[in-house]
Design an enzyme around this catalytic site. Structure first.
Site, PDB file in Angstrom:
ATOM      1  N   GLU A   1       0.755  -1.635  -0.216  1.00 13.81           N
ATOM      2  CA  GLU A   1       0.313  -0.437   0.018  1.00 13.81           C
ATOM      3  C   GLU A   1       0.696   1.347  -0.004  1.00 13.81           C
ATOM      4  O   GLU A   1       1.655   1.701   0.898  1.00 13.81           O
ATOM      5  CB  GLU A   1      -0.896  -0.022   0.910  1.00 13.81           C
ATOM      6  CG  GLU A   1      -2.033  -0.697   0.976  1.00 13.81           C
ATOM      7  CD  GLU A   1      -3.144  -1.526   0.342  1.00 13.81           C
ATOM      8  OE1 GLU A   1      -3.190  -0.670  -0.336  1.00 13.81           O
ATOM      9  OE2 GLU A   1      -3.483  -2.002   0.194  1.00 13.81           O
TER      10      GLU A   1
ATOM     11  N   ARG B   1     -17.963  -0.389   5.110  1.00 14.04           N
ATOM     12  CA  ARG B   1     -18.767  -1.258   5.138  1.00 14.04           C
ATOM     13  C   ARG B   1     -19.530  -2.183   5.341  1.00 14.04           C
ATOM     14  O   ARG B   1     -20.650  -2.406   5.036  1.00 14.04           O
ATOM     15  CB  ARG B   1     -17.721  -2.424   3.324  1.00 14.04           C
ATOM     16  CG  ARG B   1     -18.342  -2.885   2.215  1.00 14.04           C
ATOM     17  CD  ARG B   1     -17.291  -3.615   1.411  1.00 14.04           C
ATOM     18  NE  ARG B   1     -16.323  -4.145   2.316  1.00 14.04           N
ATOM     19  CZ  ARG B   1     -16.696  -5.918   2.451  1.00 14.04           C
ATOM     20  NH1 ARG B   1     -17.982  -6.201   2.780  1.00 14.04           N
ATOM     21  NH2 ARG B   1     -15.440  -6.272   3.570  1.00 14.04           N
TER      22      ARG B   1
ATOM     23  N   CYS C   1      -8.092  -0.980   8.130  1.00 10.91           N
ATOM     24  CA  CYS C   1      -7.012  -1.620   7.880  1.00 10.91           C
ATOM     25  C   CYS C   1      -5.978   0.253   7.392  1.00 10.91           C
ATOM     26  O   CYS C   1      -5.408   0.433   7.996  1.00 10.91           O
ATOM     27  CB  CYS C   1      -6.692  -2.111   6.557  1.00 10.91           C
ATOM     28  SG  CYS C   1      -6.863  -4.203   7.505  1.00 10.91           S
TER      29      CYS C   1
ATOM     30  N   HIS D   1      -1.697  -5.081   1.757  1.00 10.18           N
ATOM     31  CA  HIS D   1      -2.685  -6.172   1.996  1.00 10.18           C
ATOM     32  C   HIS D   1      -2.354  -7.506   1.725  1.00 10.18           C
ATOM     33  O   HIS D   1      -1.156  -7.500   0.635  1.00 10.18           O
ATOM     34  CB  HIS D   1      -3.672  -5.551   1.343  1.00 10.18           C
ATOM     35  CG  HIS D   1      -4.604  -5.148   2.167  1.00 10.18           C
ATOM     36  ND1 HIS D   1      -4.553  -3.661   1.765  1.00 10.18           N
ATOM     37  CD2 HIS D   1      -5.239  -5.493   2.777  1.00 10.18           C
ATOM     38  CE1 HIS D   1      -6.090  -2.960   2.555  1.00 10.18           C
ATOM     39  NE2 HIS D   1      -5.853  -4.196   3.773  1.00 10.18           N
TER      40      HIS D   1
HETATM   41  N1  PCA Z   1      -8.964  -6.554   6.406  1.00 12.54           N
HETATM   42  C1  PCA Z   1      -9.681  -5.480   7.267  1.00 12.54           C
HETATM   43  C2  PCA Z   1      -9.762  -4.927   8.544  1.00 12.54           C
HETATM   44  C3  PCA Z   1      -8.959  -5.943   9.069  1.00 12.54           C
HETATM   45  C4  PCA Z   1      -8.168  -7.005   7.575  1.00 12.54           C
HETATM   46  O1  PCA Z   1      -7.562  -7.974   8.201  1.00 12.54           O
HETATM   47  C5  PCA Z   1      -9.362  -4.221   6.155  1.00 12.54           C
HETATM   48  O2  PCA Z   1      -8.549  -4.083   5.430  1.00 12.54           O
HETATM   49  O3  PCA Z   1      -9.778  -3.058   6.592  1.00 12.54           O
END
Ligand code: PCA
Length: 217
Positions: A82, A92, A145, A169
């Site tokens: 990211e 969401r 996140c 991610h």
């Molecule tokens: N993914 C979510 C929150 C926790 C996670 O592992 C996100 O992308 O916000």
């Protein structure tokens, strides 16, 4: 004297999932030595109130040299480095405490966005060389996140300006993707190898590459 620390945090399961690959990676790498540093794994709750507090406490307690936060992004096929966190929460789904903030800032009067301070292009080149699917991403979403990523930038920028940090991610695990027909997945071993290589690259790369980036998300 104890060796310097890399803080690697993942998240608990959320939504309808019973596991979270980010949590599993943080557990797997906890205690490993990478480029002479010790990885300290931590698990954050998927809650807007407690996750930033837990992250800040871990940073204060462990005094890391580098912070990498991981989260699950179901539906993505690659490890996503990211680039940017935004000052927006637009949930969401409810978090694990049932809270669902809509159109709220992460930080009242904070900057609109902040950038990862990890050498993401060098990290992508490293993962490419290992054949591990990887992409640069311009959106960490607007859920927990992104909030944690924004908060990480804020805490490091204000209190630990020499400490680098960012957010990655990861895709669903194969056993999760089974419940989402047609959706991509990645084996845990591949993700662990990818995150280990990404951390090593971040520790050894002082300034990032400036090559055409191929941002895809
Ligand atoms: N993914 C979510 C929150 C926790 C996670 O592992 C996100 O992308 O916000």
């Amino acid at each position: 004297m104890s060796s310097p620390v890399v803080l690697l945090v993942g998240f608990e399961p959320f939504d309808t999932e019973t596991t979270n690959p980010s949590m599993q990676i943080a557990r797997r790498l906890d205690g490993e030595s990478i480029a002479g540093r010790t990885v300290v794994g931590g698990i954050l709750p998927v809650t807007f109130v407690d996750a930033p507090i837990a992250l800040a406490e871990l940073i204060d307690r462990r005094q890391p040299e580098l912070v990498v936060a991981l989260g699950q992004a179901g539906g993505r096929a690659e490890i996503s480095l990211e680039r940017v966190a935004i000052n927006l929460i637009d949930a969401r789904i409810p978090d694990n405490s049932g809270l669902q903030p809509i159109d709220k800032p992460v930080l009242e009067n904070g900057p609109a966005a902040c950038f990862s301070t990890l050498p993401i292009k060098a990290m992508k080149a490293r993962l490419d060389s290992l054949g591990i699917p990887c992409a640069l991403s311009l959106s960490a979403g607007s859920f927990v996140c992104n909030q944690v990523f924004y908060w990480l930038c804020h805490v490091l920028g204000n209190e630990y300006p020499s400490v680098r940090g960012g957010f990655i991610h990861v895709p669903w695990l194969p056993e999760q993707a089974e419940r989402h027909p047609g959706q991509p997945a990645m084996a845990l071993a591949t993700m662990v190898d990818g995150i280990r290589a990404a951390i090593e690259c971040a520790l050894l790369t002082k300034s990032d590459l400036h090559v055409a980036g191929g941002t895809t998300h």
